[in-house]
Scaffold this motif. Structure first.
Motif, PDB file in Angstrom:
ATOM      1  N   SER A 182      40.233  11.598 114.677  1.00 54.98           N
ATOM      2  CA  SER A 182      41.196  10.495 114.614  1.00 54.98           C
ATOM      3  C   SER A 182      41.008   9.527 115.776  1.00 54.98           C
ATOM      4  CB  SER A 182      42.625  11.049 114.620  1.00 54.98           C
ATOM      5  OG  SER A 182      42.848  11.893 113.503  1.00 54.98           O
TER       6      SER A 182
ATOM      7  N   SER B   2      45.755  13.660 109.149  1.00 63.76           N
ATOM      8  CA  SER B   2      45.681  12.211 108.959  1.00 63.76           C
ATOM      9  C   SER B   2      47.068  11.584 108.917  1.00 63.76           C
ATOM     10  CB  SER B   2      44.908  11.892 107.672  1.00 63.76           C
ATOM     11  OG  SER B   2      45.662  12.218 106.511  1.00 63.76           O
TER      12      SER B   2
ATOM     13  N   ASN C 279      39.487  12.521 108.116  1.00 64.54           N
ATOM     14  CA  ASN C 279      40.065  13.852 108.290  1.00 64.54           C
ATOM     15  C   ASN C 279      39.921  14.696 107.035  1.00 64.54           C
ATOM     16  OD1 ASN C 279      41.337  14.299 111.016  1.00 64.54           O
ATOM     17  ND2 ASN C 279      42.197  12.298 110.544  1.00 64.54           N
TER      18      ASN C 279
ATOM     19  N   GLN D 174      40.046   5.827 114.514  1.00 63.40           N
ATOM     20  CA  GLN D 174      41.475   5.618 114.425  1.00 63.40           C
ATOM     21  C   GLN D 174      41.867   4.289 113.786  1.00 63.40           C
ATOM     22  OE1 GLN D 174      43.253   5.387 118.349  1.00 63.40           O
ATOM     23  NE2 GLN D 174      41.374   4.575 119.214  1.00 63.40           N
TER      24      GLN D 174
ATOM     25  N   ALA E  48      48.348  11.684 112.590  1.00 65.85           N
ATOM     26  CA  ALA E  48      47.611  10.708 113.389  1.00 65.85           C
ATOM     27  C   ALA E  48      47.990   9.278 113.031  1.00 65.85           C
ATOM     28  CB  ALA E  48      46.109  10.912 113.196  1.00 65.85           C
TER      29      ALA E  48
ATOM     30  N   LEU F  83      41.856   7.065 108.207  1.00 67.72           N
ATOM     31  CA  LEU F  83      42.216   8.360 108.779  1.00 67.72           C
ATOM     32  C   LEU F  83      42.225   9.460 107.716  1.00 67.72           C
ATOM     33  CD1 LEU F  83      45.058   7.415 111.299  1.00 67.72           C
ATOM     34  CD2 LEU F  83      42.808   8.361 111.858  1.00 67.72           C
TER      35      LEU F  83
ATOM     36  N   ARG G  30      48.498  11.870 120.730  1.00 68.72           N
ATOM     37  CA  ARG G  30      48.072  12.473 119.459  1.00 68.72           C
ATOM     38  C   ARG G  30      47.777  13.962 119.607  1.00 68.72           C
ATOM     39  NH1 ARG G  30      44.046   8.724 117.131  1.00 68.72           N
ATOM     40  NH2 ARG G  30      45.884   7.694 116.261  1.00 68.72           N
TER      41      ARG G  30
END
Length: 411
Positions: free
Chosen positions: A336, A127, A348, A340, A130, A344, A138
């Motif tokens: 993610s 996270s 995650n 997004q 990202a 995040l 990414r």
């Protein structure tokens, strides 16, 4: 609000590097459990099932703490959250060095180290990465960061095996505790900081991420949770049992540890290569290649039971590395990509929690099947089944969210 830049900034590059170094230590320690497991079974005389419960309890605690860590990351940022995790790892490993019975290790490694690993694990760290790197790059950013997991096994598995051979497993745990205290703690508390604020758009996914009821009605969410449950379960089943399996087939423990180390090195390269591949050709394509590699690794372990050779062992290391390099990185990249816009840490963290749950059940089930049957064949077939389920779920998650491939930004 600021948008994530198309190209990673120097700050983003530093975050990726720090996460990679942190995971090098964290997963080096975590994946070294296979040599401790062999010592517990062959030297202490504990059953495979009983010894595997140490790791399984560790992963159950991991599964509980990872989502909480993700929520805390969204609120407080990485420094205090990861600092707590590093302290728990150091303290738990020190308690392992003082353990005198199986129950002591369940408390120390299972509960305390498990909480530390959950807080500092793949989901929470993904996270952070990202949050700093946009979708178009990414995959490769997570690949670079997660490469530390493979390199860690290359360094720490032979290190732990050498310490156990020269001293004992308690001294080895003490050395690992000092590594966490003196290296991991300052690295994570000084080197990381909160990601920049992301621009938000009123998309259906963004609204759903902020609304738990809507999120729970999304097929892609549940498919993603199934991916998490079955992504690392097969890997960690092999992580725990591979050295003992090879040793039972007549392979020297030092050679088995070297094979695990080679697989770690190849996995580090694979993380970077498959991250780049997924940015170009899609997460599903990369995940599918890794699933095929892991199925091949299982087939080779079945063959090794009948008779090991240098060729089989090296081929196993290659195929295992291919599987390792796509499971966690592609799962968190897909999560993610889909979610997004916000949350995040939360999404995650949930994926990381499912990683832990699968990693808790897999090794225990394989150990139970081995103890009941006297063979690893049934357990390896279970591992293959989990790999196939994860592949189907990954395809469903990608299709349900129309996340087959993240388009590159227009220039």
């Amino acid at each position: 609000m600021t948008r994530l830049p198309a190209s990673p900034s120097p700050s983003a590059a530093r975050i990726v590097l720090v996460c990679g170094l942190s995971l090098f230590i964290i997963f080096g320690i975590r994946l070294s459990f296979s040599v401790f497991f062999a010592e517990f079974v062959l030297a202490e005389g504990w059953s495979s099932e009983a010894a595997a419960t140490i790791f399984s309890l560790n992963m159950l605690v991991f599964a509980v703490t990872a989502p909480l860590a993700g929520i805390a990351l969204d609120r407080y940022g990485p420094r205090p959250v990861f600092g707590l995790g590093a302290c728990l790892m150091a303290g738990g490993l020190w308690l392992c060095s003082e353990a005198r019975a199986l129950e002591d290790l369940r408390l120390a490694y299972g509960l305390v180290v498990g909480a530390g690993l959950g807080i500092t694990g793949l989901g929470p760290q993904a996270s952070v990465v990202a949050g700093w790197v946009g979708p178009a790059r990414r995959g490769r950013a997570l690949g670079i960061a997660f490469a530390g997991t493979g390199a860690g096994s290359l360094a720490f598995v032979p290190l732990a095996n050498g310490l156990i051979a020269r001293y004992d497993w308690r001294s080895a745990y003490l050395a690992l505790a000092l590594v966490c205290l003196l290296l991991l703690l300052p690295l994570m508390t000084v080197g990381l900081r909160r990601p920049p604020v992301r621009a938000r758009t009123p998309s259906r996914v963004a609204q759903a991420t902020g609304n738990w009821r809507a999120l729970l009605r999304m097929r892609s969410f549940w498919a993603l949770m199934l991916v998490g449950l079955t992504a690392l379960g097969p890997l960690r089943s092999l992580t725990v049992h591979q050295v003992a399996l090879m040793e039972s087939a007549g392979v020297e423990r030092s050679l088995a540890a070297a094979v695990v180390g080679i697989a770690g090195l190849l996995a580090s390269l694979g993380f970077v290569a498959m991250g780049w591949f997924s940015d170009l050709y899609g997460r599903t394509s990369a995940f599918s290649i890794g699933a095929a590699g892991l199925l091949g690794a299982v087939a080779l372990l079945l063959a090794i039971q009948a008779g090991a050779s240098a060729g089989l062992l090296f081929a196993y290391a290659v195929l295992y590395a291919l599987g390792e390099s796509t499971r966690s990185s592609q799962s968190t990249a897909l999560a993610s990509d889909i979610f997004q816009q916000q949350g995040l840490g939360r999404i995650n963290g949930l994926v990381g929690g499912m990683f832990g749950l699968g990693a808790a059940l897999g090794p225990w089930l394989v150990g139970r099947i081995h103890d009941d049957s006297g063979s690893y064949a049934g357990g390896l077939l279970l591992v293959a089944a989990m790999v196939l389920v994860s592949l189907v779920a990954f395809v469903m998650a990608g299709q349900g969210a129309k996340g087959r491939k993240v388009p590159l930004p227009q220039k």
